[in-house]
Design a protein around this motif. Structure first.
Motif, PDB file in Angstrom:
ATOM      1  N   ARG A  41       0.932  -1.385  -0.013  1.00  0.00           N
ATOM      2  CA  ARG A  41       0.074   0.048   0.167  1.00  0.00           C
ATOM      3  C   ARG A  41       0.856   1.069   0.031  1.00  0.00           C
ATOM      4  O   ARG A  41       0.524   2.296  -0.686  1.00  0.00           O
ATOM      5  CB  ARG A  41      -0.993   0.103   1.240  1.00  0.00           C
ATOM      6  N   ALA A  42       2.049   1.175   0.577  1.00  0.00           N
ATOM      7  CA  ALA A  42       2.831   2.448   0.714  1.00  0.00           C
ATOM      8  C   ALA A  42       3.808   2.727  -0.583  1.00  0.00           C
ATOM      9  O   ALA A  42       4.357   3.698  -0.593  1.00  0.00           O
ATOM     10  CB  ALA A  42       3.749   2.418   1.970  1.00  0.00           C
ATOM     11  N   GLY A  43       3.853   1.585  -1.303  1.00  0.00           N
ATOM     12  CA  GLY A  43       4.701   1.613  -2.535  1.00  0.00           C
ATOM     13  C   GLY A  43       6.142   1.486  -2.092  1.00  0.00           C
ATOM     14  O   GLY A  43       6.875   2.020  -2.787  1.00  0.00           O
ATOM     15  N   VAL A  44       6.313   0.573  -0.934  1.00  0.00           N
ATOM     16  CA  VAL A  44       7.705   0.356  -0.594  1.00  0.00           C
ATOM     17  C   VAL A  44       8.055  -1.302  -0.746  1.00  0.00           C
ATOM     18  O   VAL A  44       7.035  -1.638  -0.561  1.00  0.00           O
ATOM     19  CB  VAL A  44       8.175   0.974   0.788  1.00  0.00           C
ATOM     20  N   SER A  45       9.146  -1.459  -0.907  1.00  0.00           N
ATOM     21  CA  SER A  45       9.697  -3.006  -0.708  1.00  0.00           C
ATOM     22  C   SER A  45       9.520  -3.208   0.992  1.00  0.00           C
ATOM     23  O   SER A  45       9.381  -2.460   1.750  1.00  0.00           O
ATOM     24  CB  SER A  45      10.856  -3.266  -1.173  1.00  0.00           C
ATOM     25  N   LYS A  46       9.117  -4.600   1.068  1.00  0.00           N
ATOM     26  CA  LYS A  46       9.292  -5.260   2.553  1.00  0.00           C
ATOM     27  C   LYS A  46      10.361  -4.621   3.278  1.00  0.00           C
ATOM     28  O   LYS A  46      10.448  -4.349   4.302  1.00  0.00           O
ATOM     29  CB  LYS A  46       9.066  -6.651   2.583  1.00  0.00           C
ATOM     30  N   GLY A  47      11.602  -4.842   2.555  1.00  0.00           N
ATOM     31  CA  GLY A  47      12.889  -4.142   3.234  1.00  0.00           C
ATOM     32  C   GLY A  47      13.019  -2.862   3.440  1.00  0.00           C
ATOM     33  O   GLY A  47      13.459  -2.595   4.347  1.00  0.00           O
ATOM     34  N   GLY A  48      12.543  -1.899   2.713  1.00  0.00           N
ATOM     35  CA  GLY A  48      12.029  -0.694   2.908  1.00  0.00           C
ATOM     36  C   GLY A  48      11.191  -0.473   4.266  1.00  0.00           C
ATOM     37  O   GLY A  48      11.451   0.436   4.868  1.00  0.00           O
ATOM     38  N   LEU A  49      10.154  -1.110   4.410  1.00  0.00           N
ATOM     39  CA  LEU A  49       9.618  -1.273   5.432  1.00  0.00           C
ATOM     40  C   LEU A  49      10.295  -1.571   6.733  1.00  0.00           C
ATOM     41  O   LEU A  49      10.278  -0.978   7.757  1.00  0.00           O
ATOM     42  CB  LEU A  49       8.201  -1.849   5.495  1.00  0.00           C
ATOM     43  N   LEU A  50      10.903  -2.600   6.539  1.00  0.00           N
ATOM     44  CA  LEU A  50      11.867  -3.130   7.606  1.00  0.00           C
ATOM     45  C   LEU A  50      12.621  -2.212   8.113  1.00  0.00           C
ATOM     46  O   LEU A  50      13.300  -2.201   9.372  1.00  0.00           O
ATOM     47  CB  LEU A  50      12.178  -4.708   7.494  1.00  0.00           C
ATOM     48  N   TYR A  51      13.358  -1.493   7.108  1.00  0.00           N
ATOM     49  CA  TYR A  51      14.271  -0.389   7.586  1.00  0.00           C
ATOM     50  C   TYR A  51      13.619   0.770   8.520  1.00  0.00           C
ATOM     51  O   TYR A  51      14.237   0.965   9.448  1.00  0.00           O
ATOM     52  CB  TYR A  51      14.679   0.063   6.229  1.00  0.00           C
ATOM     53  N   ASN A  52      12.626   1.067   8.187  1.00  0.00           N
ATOM     54  CA  ASN A  52      12.041   2.201   8.982  1.00  0.00           C
ATOM     55  C   ASN A  52      11.442   1.651  10.392  1.00  0.00           C
ATOM     56  O   ASN A  52      11.199   2.031  11.325  1.00  0.00           O
ATOM     57  CB  ASN A  52      10.625   2.653   8.122  1.00  0.00           C
ATOM     58  N   PHE A  53      10.549   0.242  10.064  1.00  0.00           N
ATOM     59  CA  PHE A  53       9.766  -0.459  11.269  1.00  0.00           C
ATOM     60  C   PHE A  53      10.375  -1.911  11.135  1.00  0.00           C
ATOM     61  O   PHE A  53       9.992  -2.553  10.496  1.00  0.00           O
ATOM     62  CB  PHE A  53       8.497  -0.580  10.916  1.00  0.00           C
ATOM     63  N   PRO A  54      11.664  -2.059  12.191  1.00  0.00           N
ATOM     64  CA  PRO A  54      12.079  -3.628  11.966  1.00  0.00           C
ATOM     65  C   PRO A  54      11.186  -4.772  12.274  1.00  0.00           C
ATOM     66  O   PRO A  54      11.507  -5.802  12.122  1.00  0.00           O
ATOM     67  CB  PRO A  54      13.166  -3.490  13.068  1.00  0.00           C
ATOM     68  N   ASN A  55       9.916  -4.503  12.859  1.00  0.00           N
ATOM     69  CA  ASN A  55       8.810  -5.554  13.023  1.00  0.00           C
ATOM     70  C   ASN A  55       7.627  -4.840  13.329  1.00  0.00           C
ATOM     71  O   ASN A  55       7.425  -3.497  13.372  1.00  0.00           O
ATOM     72  CB  ASN A  55       9.225  -6.308  14.455  1.00  0.00           C
ATOM     73  N   LYS A  56       6.656  -5.775  13.367  1.00  0.00           N
ATOM     74  CA  LYS A  56       5.271  -5.431  13.328  1.00  0.00           C
ATOM     75  C   LYS A  56       5.093  -4.442  14.716  1.00  0.00           C
ATOM     76  O   LYS A  56       4.080  -3.444  14.695  1.00  0.00           O
ATOM     77  CB  LYS A  56       4.200  -6.383  13.447  1.00  0.00           C
ATOM     78  N   VAL A  57       5.525  -4.844  15.826  1.00  0.00           N
ATOM     79  CA  VAL A  57       5.292  -4.010  16.944  1.00  0.00           C
ATOM     80  C   VAL A  57       5.701  -2.737  16.828  1.00  0.00           C
ATOM     81  O   VAL A  57       5.272  -1.778  17.340  1.00  0.00           O
ATOM     82  CB  VAL A  57       6.213  -4.824  18.188  1.00  0.00           C
TER      83      VAL A  57
END
Length: 187
Positions: A41-57
């Motif tokens: 939805r954000a238009g980022v890779s999962k790696g990009g998401l994990l860079y900003n937020f390392p986990n769901k918590v």
């Protein structure tokens, strides 16, 4: 959502991810909040998401923080607009809620998703509410200020649970009455 990074006028990837998480919850429900759905939805890779937020918590903590920050900003702006007056904090709190309702603000589903997923995430909300109610206790009419707080929070909770029986006119009338009561000098 405020732009705190990236190019002027464009939200940072972190902001896009938080906004996407809120959208996913609004559209699909808290049960469907996954890192994959948010990244897409954000238009980022999962790696990009994990860079900003390392986990769901970490992402859930950001949803809670976003809810607190946005509501505090609205209240502080309303207080500033009021200037010095009786029960200023409570009046700002009510005015911010009334403005949000009049603008068709959506319930903070991201916040609900975060709390449902991890009940420990309510701690920042408890701290914010404790600080806010301490300010209400120092107001001209502490009990009325606390009643206004409880009324607004009750309406917001009913919205969050999709159980609010009031229409927009009823809700506006409640906010108007609260404002009038907070502004009136009591003897």
């Amino acid at each position: 959502m405020k732009n705190t990074g990236g190019k002027p006028g464009r939200p940072s990837s972190r902001e896009r991810i938080v906004a996407a998480a809120i959208d996913v919850v609004m559209e699909s429900g808290a049960a469907h909040l996954s890192l994959e759905a948010v990244a897409e939805r954000a238009g980022v890779s999962k790696g990009g998401l994990l860079y900003n937020f390392p986990n769901k918590v970490a992402l859930l903590k950001a949803l809670v923080a976003e809810h607190i920050i946005e509501s505090d900003i609205r209240r502080m702006e309303a207080e500033a607009e009021l200037g010095p007056c009786r029960n200023r904090t409570a009046r700002g709190f009510v005015a911010a809620a009334a403005t949000e309702a009049a603008c068709g603000g959506k319930p903070p589903s991201g916040f609900l998703a975060a709390i449902a997923e991890n009940p420990d995430l309510v701690a920042p909300v408890r701290a914010r509410n404790a600080a806010l109610t301490a300010r209400f206790r120092d107001s001209d009419d502490p009990i009325l200020s606390l009643i206004a707080f409880l009324a607004v929070e009750g309406l917001d909770t009913l919205d969050l649970l999709e159980a609010n029986p009031l229409n927009a006119d009823d809700r506006a009338a409640v906010y108007e009455r609260l404002e009038a009561m907070l502004a009136a000098k009591t003897e």
